[in-house]
Design a protein around this motif. Sequence first.
Motif, short mmCIF file in Angstrom:
data_model
loop_
_atom_site.label_atom_id
_atom_site.label_comp_id
_atom_site.label_asym_id
_atom_site.label_seq_id
_atom_site.Cartn_x
_atom_site.Cartn_y
_atom_site.Cartn_z
N VAL A 300 -37.45 58.54 27.34
CA VAL A 300 -36.65 57.37 27.72
C VAL A 300 -36.58 56.44 26.50
O VAL A 300 -37.30 56.65 25.54
N PRO A 301 -35.73 55.41 26.55
CA PRO A 301 -35.61 54.51 25.38
C PRO A 301 -36.92 53.76 25.09
O PRO A 301 -37.81 53.71 25.94
N PRO A 302 -37.03 53.18 23.88
CA PRO A 302 -38.27 52.49 23.51
C PRO A 302 -38.56 51.27 24.38
O PRO A 302 -37.65 50.72 25.01
N ASP A 303 -39.83 50.85 24.38
CA ASP A 303 -40.25 49.82 25.35
C ASP A 303 -39.67 48.44 25.09
O ASP A 303 -39.79 47.56 25.93
N MET A 304 -39.01 48.21 23.93
CA MET A 304 -38.36 46.92 23.73
C MET A 304 -37.02 46.83 24.47
O MET A 304 -36.41 45.77 24.53
N SER A 305 -36.55 47.94 25.03
CA SER A 305 -35.21 47.95 25.63
C SER A 305 -35.24 47.63 27.11
O SER A 305 -36.22 47.90 27.81
N ILE A 306 -34.16 47.08 27.60
CA ILE A 306 -34.08 46.75 29.02
C ILE A 306 -33.98 48.04 29.85
O ILE A 306 -34.43 48.08 31.00
N ALA A 307 -33.44 49.11 29.26
CA ALA A 307 -33.38 50.39 29.99
C ALA A 307 -34.80 50.87 30.30
O ALA A 307 -35.09 51.31 31.42
N TYR A 308 -35.68 50.77 29.33
CA TYR A 308 -37.09 51.14 29.55
C TYR A 308 -37.67 50.31 30.69
O TYR A 308 -38.35 50.83 31.57
N ARG A 309 -37.38 49.01 30.65
CA ARG A 309 -37.94 48.10 31.67
C ARG A 309 -37.45 48.49 33.07
O ARG A 309 -38.20 48.52 34.03
N LEU A 310 -36.15 48.79 33.18
CA LEU A 310 -35.60 49.19 34.49
C LEU A 310 -36.27 50.48 34.98
O LEU A 310 -36.62 50.62 36.15
N ILE A 311 -36.44 51.43 34.06
CA ILE A 311 -37.02 52.73 34.43
C ILE A 311 -38.50 52.57 34.78
O ILE A 311 -38.98 53.06 35.80
N ARG A 312 -39.23 51.83 33.95
CA ARG A 312 -40.66 51.65 34.19
C ARG A 312 -40.91 50.91 35.51
O ARG A 312 -41.76 51.29 36.31
N ASP A 313 -40.12 49.85 35.74
CA ASP A 313 -40.34 49.06 36.96
C ASP A 313 -39.96 49.86 38.21
O ASP A 313 -40.53 49.66 39.28
N TYR A 314 -38.99 50.76 38.08
CA TYR A 314 -38.64 51.65 39.20
C TYR A 314 -39.85 52.51 39.57
O TYR A 314 -40.20 52.63 40.74
N VAL A 315 -40.48 53.09 38.56
CA VAL A 315 -41.64 53.96 38.82
C VAL A 315 -42.77 53.15 39.46
O VAL A 315 -43.38 53.56 40.45
N GLU A 316 -42.98 51.93 38.95
CA GLU A 316 -44.06 51.08 39.48
C GLU A 316 -43.76 50.61 40.91
O GLU A 316 -44.67 50.43 41.71
N ALA A 317 -42.46 50.39 41.20
CA ALA A 317 -42.09 49.88 42.52
C ALA A 317 -42.31 50.92 43.62
O ALA A 317 -42.46 50.59 44.78
N GLY A 318 -42.28 52.18 43.23
CA GLY A 318 -42.49 53.25 44.23
C GLY A 318 -41.31 53.44 45.17
O GLY A 318 -41.49 53.93 46.28
N TRP A 319 -40.10 53.08 44.72
CA TRP A 319 -38.92 53.31 45.57
C TRP A 319 -38.69 54.80 45.78
O TRP A 319 -38.88 55.59 44.85
#
Length: 319
Positions: A300-319
């Motif tokens: 996935v894109p590097p952790d400074m990117s908003i794409a990373y944030r969307l993907i990471r938070d999706y995994v954490e949210a458990g949707w």
Amino acid sequence: MVSLLAKSPFPDYEASAVTGFCGNSLDRDALKRPDRAWFDAQWARADAACLIFCADRPVLDVTGARPKADLPASRAADFGTDMQTTVFLGMQEGKPLFAALAGTDDAAIEAMGPYKLIDLRSLARQGVMTPPELGALAQGRSLSHWHDRHRFCANCGAPTRIAEAGYRRDCDACGAKHFPRTDPVAIWLTLSEGHVLLGRSGRFADSMYSCLAGFIEPGETIEDAVRRENFEESGVRIGRVAYHASQPWPFPASLMVGCYAEALTSEIQMDDEELVDCRWFSRDEVAAMLAGSHPEGKTVPPDMSIAYRLIRDYVEAGW
Ligand SMILES: [Zn+2]
């Protein structure tokens, strides 16, 4: 069907605060902008600093252990800067910070001393600047680019002059006032039960997949732009859209608006002019991509990117 997005799993978390270019801590002191005498007094202060841009790259003093972008304002003229493109960014711990465009080229600057020019993407990825420094650089870069491209009036073609400490350019010939622009770009993660939709642009590194994204067009809401672009790029229809985070993206002056989007359909009909691949990934697969342990090496894109944030938070949210 109960919506996946019915309730945010992030009640106390501001995702915008943790992506690259989001740490701007300057007090912009916007009410002082009309006061030219105040601007001149700040510029003349011994502790005034200036970010100098040579096209899209800042000049960095590389004398110390860490590169330094805030150079003494008293040295700005050495780089051929001009007060017609010198902007007040804000107060940094009580000291004024400006941005200006260099009037000389890369080679001349690097020959002047221990200076290097490094693009903002590389600086954000390398982690060599603090979040407030990257935030100020993003603001300075977007404004400097705007001044560089608006030296003449879009209405009548006459030269414009800087006003409002750099937050406006005025045309004396026709009276038009021009304001810096910010271009909103929607970026979103499309969700289905246990799966997300990710795509690959031909510009990406071989292994990388990311969220889909597109410019928001005039007359369009953020939600409508997500629904239109997602369908155009992937053929998948979207229902509900929920905002999650934003990120200044100074290439040259975008604001990334990050959302989650719920898929209504699953069949993919990819736009092969925009993308070279587009597919559904399971949550486990995405978690492996984040962890760098995907069996096929997908990332996935590097952790400074908003794409990373969307993907990471999706995994954490458990949707
Ligand atoms: Zn004009």
